[in-house]
Design an enzyme around this catalytic site. Structure first.
Site, mmCIF file in Angstrom:
data_model
loop_
_atom_site.group_PDB
_atom_site.id
_atom_site.type_symbol
_atom_site.label_atom_id
_atom_site.label_comp_id
_atom_site.label_asym_id
_atom_site.label_seq_id
_atom_site.Cartn_x
_atom_site.Cartn_y
_atom_site.Cartn_z
ATOM 1 N N ASP A 266 0.853 -1.295 -0.058
ATOM 2 C CA ASP A 266 -0.035 0.108 0.050
ATOM 3 C C ASP A 266 0.832 1.239 0.041
ATOM 4 O O ASP A 266 1.904 1.533 0.982
ATOM 5 C CB ASP A 266 -0.795 -0.122 1.278
ATOM 6 C CG ASP A 266 -2.089 0.810 1.377
ATOM 7 O OD1 ASP A 266 -2.007 1.684 0.437
ATOM 8 O OD2 ASP A 266 -2.936 0.889 2.068
ATOM 9 N N ASP A 330 -10.534 4.074 -1.677
ATOM 10 C CA ASP A 330 -11.081 3.050 -0.917
ATOM 11 C C ASP A 330 -12.625 3.117 -1.022
ATOM 12 O O ASP A 330 -13.447 4.009 -0.769
ATOM 13 C CB ASP A 330 -10.877 3.475 0.561
ATOM 14 C CG ASP A 330 -9.332 3.300 1.016
ATOM 15 O OD1 ASP A 330 -8.421 3.179 -0.023
ATOM 16 O OD2 ASP A 330 -8.896 3.029 2.211
HETATM 17 C C1 GLA Z 1 -5.626 2.375 2.747
HETATM 18 C C2 GLA Z 1 -5.901 1.152 1.799
HETATM 19 C C3 GLA Z 1 -7.056 0.424 2.437
HETATM 20 C C4 GLA Z 1 -6.493 -0.018 4.097
HETATM 21 C C5 GLA Z 1 -6.019 0.856 4.522
HETATM 22 C C6 GLA Z 1 -5.027 0.562 5.781
HETATM 23 O O1 GLA Z 1 -6.420 3.044 2.931
HETATM 24 O O2 GLA Z 1 -6.356 1.503 0.345
HETATM 25 O O3 GLA Z 1 -7.650 -0.798 1.536
HETATM 26 O O4 GLA Z 1 -5.395 -1.233 3.497
HETATM 27 O O5 GLA Z 1 -4.901 1.879 4.032
HETATM 28 O O6 GLA Z 1 -4.630 1.603 6.443
#
Ligand code: GLA
Length: 518
Positions: A266, A330
């Site tokens: 990520d 997200d």
């Molecule tokens: C980001 C990602 C999510 C999750 C969070 C964890 O927002 O897009 O899918 O993994 O981080 O902190």
């Protein structure tokens, strides 16, 4: 945007992502139980006789550990057997778990059979030993949208128990993936998540909620399931926990030593490292680095790129070693827009293929925690029809099917949406095609996905607030003559037509069909 942790806000800001994302009005009443009517339960009960499910084709790398639990519905005990299994692999006849060492490069056609007192099921399963993984979209569970920074070793173990007991594993779910917050953080509200980030040799230290990573993956593997983990190429993850920056290879080796099978990588605070460099190469760099490391290690690790679609990741995610990549921010912040998110994702359909999947984020139904406040799980207020549409879209788009809700609160209805093997077969189809939107008006749209057996998955979506009469003409699908039509959710043949099919589609819902030569 309200959030629990200040660190989290700032880390996400580095991703230049979420500032413009509208917040949703997700606020299901606590404790309210969802009681769909019988007519809303689309998936029929599974039968007592065996039905083998899951992918028809499976990629793995020669010499690496092999683990595969044959997904199979039906009353236990079931006795499994396999013809043509390479000698390096052994099948446990009572659990259906195949283990061993992946044989030399090549394709192995294995006839697997499952028998119980009520009947039997047989299917040809192709093992492709080579350099490709995830030949069909990964299926599993990820903790994020239910448990955020409250996740523990125990909750992950329990999730793997539920994956077996609920029947999810019997239709193909296999990855049990930890998301963020398993490491230590420089600061956090929970003292058990604060501690030394690394030991004197630079090895990453899990926080006190994860006392035994190897024990955890052993537990998950003992059920024939696979384990996933998460980190960031930055100094900190999005949640403010230790990232892999300057320890990339060391951490990857640690994940192998612990026995993980899936890595979500990520971007998060890596934005600070990339700085003002917005070149394509800057976006690719951390992913190419980790992709190269993973390929050099002696374990099959599915590599999930999470960088929200920057730099058109769908065009190069495969080139840098990725198997799936998030195409947007997200989805937890946009659950009221699943149709739009899906339609946007499907624009990248040409990049979807075996081993390389566009990922519009997780399936969030059942009990989920409000993403805006990293809340504790509450029942989704999403209408029943829309939940079926959600699952249909993800299946038609060949998206990874990763459930991200509270496994300890899975109810009959949520399982009914998650576990329809005929719908999942569309997702797992070996051609790996992402559906094409054939016609689209404000209120409804039609999607078509060509399947490996020559048939077509065709779905009529109604975005409106009232039931709609929709139809599909064979000429829109480029087919002529008699075709048989099957309702995939209801698992029912609807007859034969030589011109068109018309039906009523519920508000915000779907009718998902398979159309094939009779
Ligand atoms: C980001 C990602 C999510 C999750 C969070 C964890 O927002 O897009 O899918 O993994 O981080 O902190």
């Amino acid at each position: 945007m309200k959030r629990k942790s200040i660190v989290y806000v700032s880390a996400l800001t580095f991703a230049f992502l979420l500032s413009s994302v509208p917040s949703t009005s997700y606020c299901a009443e606590k404790g309210k139980s969802f009681s769909p009517t019988d007519s809303e339960m689309l998936t029929p009960h599974s039968l007592p006789q065996p039905r083998i499910n899951g992918p028809l084709v499976y990629g793995c790398r020669p010499g690496n550990p092999f683990l595969y639990r044959i997904p199979c519905q039906g009353e236990r005990p079931i006795t499994f057997s396999a013809k043509g299994l390479p000698k390096e692999l052994k099948l446990d006849p009572s659990t259906g778990i195949i283990k061993g060492k992946t044989p030399a490069k090549g394709e192995y056609l294995v006839v697997i059979q499952a028998v119980n007192s009520k009947g039997k099921s047989k299917r040809v399963f192709k093992i492709v030993a080579g350099d490709r993984l995830a030949l069909t979209p990964p299926m599993g569970y990820n903790h994020w949208y239910a448990h955020y920074d409250r996740i523990t070793d125990k909750m992950m173990r329990d999730a793997s128990d539920v994956m077996i007991k609920s029947g999810m594993a019997d239709v193909g779910y296999q990855y049990v993936n930890i998301d963020d917050c398993w490491m230590n953080a420089p600061k956090n509200n929970d003292p058990l998540r604060v501690g030394p980030l690394r030991d004197e040799k630079g090895n990453i230290i899990p926080n006190q909620h994860f006392p035994d990573m190897k024990g955890l993956t052993d537990y998950i593997h003992s059920k024939g399931l696979k384990a996933g983990i998460y980190t960031s190429p930055g100094t900190l993850t999005c949640g403010g926990f230790t990232g892999a920056w300057q320890h990339e290879e060391q951490d990857a080796r640690q994940f192998v030593a612990w026995g993980f099978d899936f890595l979500k990588y990520d971007w998060c605070s890596y934005g600070e490292i990339a700085g003002k460099d917005k070149s394509l190469e800057a976006y690719k760099k951390p992913y190419r680095q980790m992709g190269t490391i993973l390929k050099s290690l002696d374990r099959d690790i599915v590599f999930n790129l999470c960088q929200y679609g920057m730099g058109g990741v769908w065009k190069w995610g495969g080139e840098v070693g990725g198997h799936c990549w998030r195409t947007s921010g997200d989805l937890g912040f946009e659950l009221d827009r699943i149709f739009d998110v899906a339609l946007k994702n499907s624009e990248h359909r040409q990049y979807s293929k075996p081993g390389e999947w566009n990922d519009p984020d997780y399936i969030q139904i059942g009990w989920i925690g409000n993403a805006n406040k990293m809340g504790t799980p509450e029942l989704t207020p999403m209408p029943a029809a829309m939940q079926y549409a959600y699952m249909s879209l993800w299946s038609l788009m060949a998206a990874p099917l990763i459930y991200s809700g509270d496994m300890s609160k899975l109810d009959e209805f949520t399982l009914n949406v998650l576990c329809n093997p005929e719908v999942i077969d569309v997702n797992q189809d070996p051609l790996g095609e992402c559906a094409l939107v054939i016609k689209h008006s404000e209120g409804n749209f039609l999607m078509l996905k060509n399947l490996a057996d020559g048939s077509k998955a065709v779905s009529l979506f109604n975005r409106g607030k009232v039931t709609a009469d929709l139809s599909v003409d064979w000429n829109e699908l480029n087919i002529i003559g008699k075709q048989s039509v099957r309702d995939l959710w209801r698992q029912k043949d609807l007859g034969i037509s030589d011109q068109k099919f018309s039906t009523q589609v519920p508000a915000q819902g779907v009718v998902m069909l398979k159309i094939s030569k009779p």
